[in-house]
Scaffold this motif. Sequence first.
Motif, PDB file in Angstrom:
ATOM      1  N   ALA A  73       0.824  -1.208   0.000  1.00 41.64           N
ATOM      2  CA  ALA A  73       0.000   0.000   0.000  1.00 41.64           C
ATOM      3  C   ALA A  73       0.859   1.259   0.000  1.00 41.64           C
ATOM      4  O   ALA A  73       0.570   2.227  -0.721  1.00 41.64           O
ATOM      5  CB  ALA A  73      -0.932  -0.009   1.212  1.00 41.64           C
ATOM      6  N   PHE A  74       1.926   1.250   0.801  1.00 39.75           N
ATOM      7  CA  PHE A  74       2.786   2.432   0.870  1.00 39.75           C
ATOM      8  C   PHE A  74       3.496   2.677  -0.456  1.00 39.75           C
ATOM      9  O   PHE A  74       3.565   3.821  -0.930  1.00 39.75           O
ATOM     10  CB  PHE A  74       3.822   2.270   1.983  1.00 39.75           C
ATOM     11  CG  PHE A  74       4.808   3.406   2.045  1.00 39.75           C
ATOM     12  CD1 PHE A  74       4.456   4.616   2.616  1.00 39.75           C
ATOM     13  CD2 PHE A  74       6.084   3.267   1.506  1.00 39.75           C
ATOM     14  CE1 PHE A  74       5.360   5.672   2.657  1.00 39.75           C
ATOM     15  CE2 PHE A  74       6.990   4.310   1.543  1.00 39.75           C
ATOM     16  CZ  PHE A  74       6.625   5.519   2.124  1.00 39.75           C
ATOM     17  N   ILE A  75       4.020   1.618  -1.074  1.00 38.74           N
ATOM     18  CA  ILE A  75       4.739   1.780  -2.343  1.00 38.74           C
ATOM     19  C   ILE A  75       3.801   2.311  -3.426  1.00 38.74           C
ATOM     20  O   ILE A  75       4.151   3.226  -4.189  1.00 38.74           O
ATOM     21  CB  ILE A  75       5.373   0.443  -2.775  1.00 38.74           C
ATOM     22  CG1 ILE A  75       6.499   0.055  -1.815  1.00 38.74           C
ATOM     23  CG2 ILE A  75       5.913   0.536  -4.207  1.00 38.74           C
ATOM     24  CD1 ILE A  75       7.054  -1.336  -2.050  1.00 38.74           C
ATOM     25  N   ILE A  76       2.593   1.746  -3.500  1.00 37.73           N
ATOM     26  CA  ILE A  76       1.643   2.195  -4.520  1.00 37.73           C
ATOM     27  C   ILE A  76       1.187   3.627  -4.240  1.00 37.73           C
ATOM     28  O   ILE A  76       1.101   4.464  -5.154  1.00 37.73           O
ATOM     29  CB  ILE A  76       0.441   1.238  -4.581  1.00 37.73           C
ATOM     30  CG1 ILE A  76       0.899  -0.137  -5.092  1.00 37.73           C
ATOM     31  CG2 ILE A  76      -0.656   1.803  -5.488  1.00 37.73           C
ATOM     32  CD1 ILE A  76      -0.191  -1.179  -5.098  1.00 37.73           C
ATOM     33  N   PHE A  77       0.904   3.928  -2.971  1.00 40.45           N
ATOM     34  CA  PHE A  77       0.472   5.287  -2.613  1.00 40.45           C
ATOM     35  C   PHE A  77       1.553   6.308  -2.955  1.00 40.45           C
ATOM     36  O   PHE A  77       1.275   7.337  -3.580  1.00 40.45           O
ATOM     37  CB  PHE A  77       0.137   5.344  -1.123  1.00 40.45           C
ATOM     38  CG  PHE A  77      -0.147   6.731  -0.616  1.00 40.45           C
ATOM     39  CD1 PHE A  77      -1.366   7.334  -0.874  1.00 40.45           C
ATOM     40  CD2 PHE A  77       0.811   7.431   0.113  1.00 40.45           C
ATOM     41  CE1 PHE A  77      -1.627   8.623  -0.413  1.00 40.45           C
ATOM     42  CE2 PHE A  77       0.557   8.711   0.572  1.00 40.45           C
ATOM     43  CZ  PHE A  77      -0.667   9.312   0.303  1.00 40.45           C
ATOM     44  N   ILE A  81       1.713   9.568  -5.711  1.00 39.88           N
ATOM     45  CA  ILE A  81       2.138  10.923  -5.339  1.00 39.88           C
ATOM     46  C   ILE A  81       3.372  11.333  -6.137  1.00 39.88           C
ATOM     47  O   ILE A  81       3.460  12.450  -6.668  1.00 39.88           O
ATOM     48  CB  ILE A  81       2.433  11.003  -3.829  1.00 39.88           C
ATOM     49  CG1 ILE A  81       1.181  10.657  -3.013  1.00 39.88           C
ATOM     50  CG2 ILE A  81       2.962  12.377  -3.453  1.00 39.88           C
ATOM     51  CD1 ILE A  81       0.026  11.599  -3.220  1.00 39.88           C
ATOM     52  N   ASP A  82       4.316  10.412  -6.225  1.00 38.08           N
ATOM     53  CA  ASP A  82       5.569  10.705  -6.921  1.00 38.08           C
ATOM     54  C   ASP A  82       5.326  11.004  -8.401  1.00 38.08           C
ATOM     55  O   ASP A  82       5.963  11.888  -8.988  1.00 38.08           O
ATOM     56  CB  ASP A  82       6.513   9.505  -6.767  1.00 38.08           C
ATOM     57  CG  ASP A  82       7.960   9.875  -7.019  1.00 38.08           C
ATOM     58  OD1 ASP A  82       8.313  11.050  -6.825  1.00 38.08           O
ATOM     59  OD2 ASP A  82       8.740   8.987  -7.404  1.00 38.08           O
ATOM     60  N   ARG A  83       4.383  10.279  -8.995  1.00 38.53           N
ATOM     61  CA  ARG A  83       4.143  10.438 -10.427  1.00 38.53           C
ATOM     62  C   ARG A  83       3.380  11.717 -10.747  1.00 38.53           C
ATOM     63  O   ARG A  83       3.755  12.461 -11.664  1.00 38.53           O
ATOM     64  CB  ARG A  83       3.370   9.236 -10.965  1.00 38.53           C
ATOM     65  CG  ARG A  83       3.088   9.298 -12.462  1.00 38.53           C
ATOM     66  CD  ARG A  83       2.271   8.107 -12.911  1.00 38.53           C
ATOM     67  NE  ARG A  83       2.906   6.851 -12.566  1.00 38.53           N
ATOM     68  CZ  ARG A  83       2.344   5.654 -12.777  1.00 38.53           C
ATOM     69  NH1 ARG A  83       1.135   5.575 -13.310  1.00 38.53           N
ATOM     70  NH2 ARG A  83       2.975   4.551 -12.443  1.00 38.53           N
ATOM     71  N   PHE A  84       2.308  11.981 -10.003  1.00 32.03           N
ATOM     72  CA  PHE A  84       1.434  13.092 -10.370  1.00 32.03           C
ATOM     73  C   PHE A  84       1.779  14.406  -9.677  1.00 32.03           C
ATOM     74  O   PHE A  84       1.367  15.468 -10.146  1.00 32.03           O
ATOM     75  CB  PHE A  84      -0.025  12.720 -10.074  1.00 32.03           C
ATOM     76  CG  PHE A  84      -0.544  11.625 -10.951  1.00 32.03           C
ATOM     77  CD1 PHE A  84      -0.916  11.884 -12.264  1.00 32.03           C
ATOM     78  CD2 PHE A  84      -0.639  10.324 -10.483  1.00 32.03           C
ATOM     79  CE1 PHE A  84      -1.390  10.876 -13.079  1.00 32.03           C
ATOM     80  CE2 PHE A  84      -1.109   9.308 -11.295  1.00 32.03           C
ATOM     81  CZ  PHE A  84      -1.481   9.579 -12.603  1.00 32.03           C
ATOM     82  N   VAL A  85       2.504  14.339  -8.578  1.00 32.04           N
ATOM     83  CA  VAL A  85       2.879  15.572  -7.882  1.00 32.04           C
ATOM     84  C   VAL A  85       4.296  15.996  -8.244  1.00 32.04           C
ATOM     85  O   VAL A  85       4.543  17.151  -8.606  1.00 32.04           O
ATOM     86  CB  VAL A  85       2.734  15.410  -6.352  1.00 32.04           C
ATOM     87  CG1 VAL A  85       3.221  16.671  -5.630  1.00 32.04           C
ATOM     88  CG2 VAL A  85       1.288  15.106  -5.981  1.00 32.04           C
ATOM     89  N   PHE A  86       5.225  15.036  -8.158  1.00 32.86           N
ATOM     90  CA  PHE A  86       6.630  15.366  -8.408  1.00 32.86           C
ATOM     91  C   PHE A  86       7.088  15.021  -9.824  1.00 32.86           C
ATOM     92  O   PHE A  86       8.260  15.219 -10.161  1.00 32.86           O
ATOM     93  CB  PHE A  86       7.519  14.639  -7.390  1.00 32.86           C
ATOM     94  CG  PHE A  86       7.236  15.011  -5.969  1.00 32.86           C
ATOM     95  CD1 PHE A  86       7.670  16.220  -5.444  1.00 32.86           C
ATOM     96  CD2 PHE A  86       6.509  14.156  -5.147  1.00 32.86           C
ATOM     97  CE1 PHE A  86       7.410  16.563  -4.130  1.00 32.86           C
ATOM     98  CE2 PHE A  86       6.241  14.492  -3.830  1.00 32.86           C
ATOM     99  CZ  PHE A  86       6.685  15.707  -3.317  1.00 32.86           C
ATOM    100  N   LYS A  87       6.161  14.495 -10.639  1.00 33.64           N
ATOM    101  CA  LYS A  87       6.470  14.155 -12.033  1.00 33.64           C
ATOM    102  C   LYS A  87       7.668  13.213 -12.132  1.00 33.64           C
ATOM    103  O   LYS A  87       8.541  13.355 -12.992  1.00 33.64           O
ATOM    104  CB  LYS A  87       6.747  15.424 -12.855  1.00 33.64           C
ATOM    105  CG  LYS A  87       5.660  16.477 -12.766  1.00 33.64           C
ATOM    106  CD  LYS A  87       4.306  15.934 -13.205  1.00 33.64           C
ATOM    107  CE  LYS A  87       3.232  17.025 -13.108  1.00 33.64           C
ATOM    108  NZ  LYS A  87       1.884  16.508 -13.470  1.00 33.64           N
ATOM    109  N   SER A  93       8.752   0.674  -8.493  1.00 35.18           N
ATOM    110  CA  SER A  93       7.470   0.836  -7.802  1.00 35.18           C
ATOM    111  C   SER A  93       6.370  -0.053  -8.371  1.00 35.18           C
ATOM    112  O   SER A  93       5.339  -0.262  -7.724  1.00 35.18           O
ATOM    113  CB  SER A  93       7.025   2.298  -7.855  1.00 35.18           C
ATOM    114  OG  SER A  93       6.819   2.717  -9.198  1.00 35.18           O
ATOM    115  N   THR A  94       6.571  -0.579  -9.574  1.00 33.28           N
ATOM    116  CA  THR A  94       5.577  -1.483 -10.163  1.00 33.28           C
ATOM    117  C   THR A  94       6.036  -2.937 -10.186  1.00 33.28           C
ATOM    118  O   THR A  94       5.268  -3.813 -10.595  1.00 33.28           O
ATOM    119  CB  THR A  94       5.246  -1.052 -11.605  1.00 33.28           C
ATOM    120  OG1 THR A  94       6.452  -1.027 -12.377  1.00 33.28           O
ATOM    121  CG2 THR A  94       4.609   0.331 -11.623  1.00 33.28           C
ATOM    122  N   THR A  95       7.260  -3.204  -9.759  1.00 36.63           N
ATOM    123  CA  THR A  95       7.771  -4.579  -9.791  1.00 36.63           C
ATOM    124  C   THR A  95       7.898  -5.199  -8.395  1.00 36.63           C
ATOM    125  O   THR A  95       7.747  -6.417  -8.247  1.00 36.63           O
ATOM    126  CB  THR A  95       9.147  -4.628 -10.480  1.00 36.63           C
ATOM    127  OG1 THR A  95      10.055  -3.741  -9.800  1.00 36.63           O
ATOM    128  CG2 THR A  95       9.034  -4.195 -11.931  1.00 36.63           C
TER     129      THR A  95
END
Length: 222
Positions: A73-77, A81-87, A93-95
């Motif tokens: 849950a933490f990695i996905i959350f 955030i990392d993708r849409f906020v910090f670009k 994170s997906t493996t």
Amino acid sequence: MQLWSDIAAIFSAFASQDSWEIRNALESNAAWVLGTAAAAIGGLLVMIVYRLVPLLDRHLERTIMVWSYLAIAFIIFWGVIDRFVFKNQQPWSTTIPPLLFMIMAWFGAAFNVRLRTHLSFSEFRTVMPRWAQMGCLALDAVLWFGFAVIVFVTTTRLTALSASNFQIVLGTDSVLQWWFLITAPLSFVLMIARVFENLADDIGNFRSGAPLIKQAVIGGDV
């Protein structure tokens, strides 16, 4: 003679701690014989530990499941955030989450064997005569043990194969896949311990005249 020679080769390979030698040694049919014995002995030892340390009996698998789930849950959350906020996006994170899910699932399966929530058919078995109920429970133990041994041997081979090829988790530089894969055979040793626990309880209930079939509850206590 060939069987004993292959078994000796497996022991020698594990003693060398060489993943390539272990992989080659486990390819023989002796792996099934030795794997069955190792799984049974491991299950008995874990069952003894469970009896001596009730805290582990009640919470070991559940603790692993909860922490694995929280990590997923933490990695996905954080990935969102990392993708849409910090670009930005961590490549792992997906493996990593699917591997953690595998750990959660296998240890959860072991615990639910103890709870008898896997295909217990209690509605049918409660109307059976007592000897038939005991026969079904004994058959459950045999089938679960056979299933666990098959997975134990095959996943041990898979772990050795991964280690010998130095397979790295995608998106990382040095995290090896076998660090996660080895939890599969370990979890099925725990499953065998749960099978032995259930069988011991069933034999005790059969001898004492206590009810053999009880309603299974998902998420219940042991």
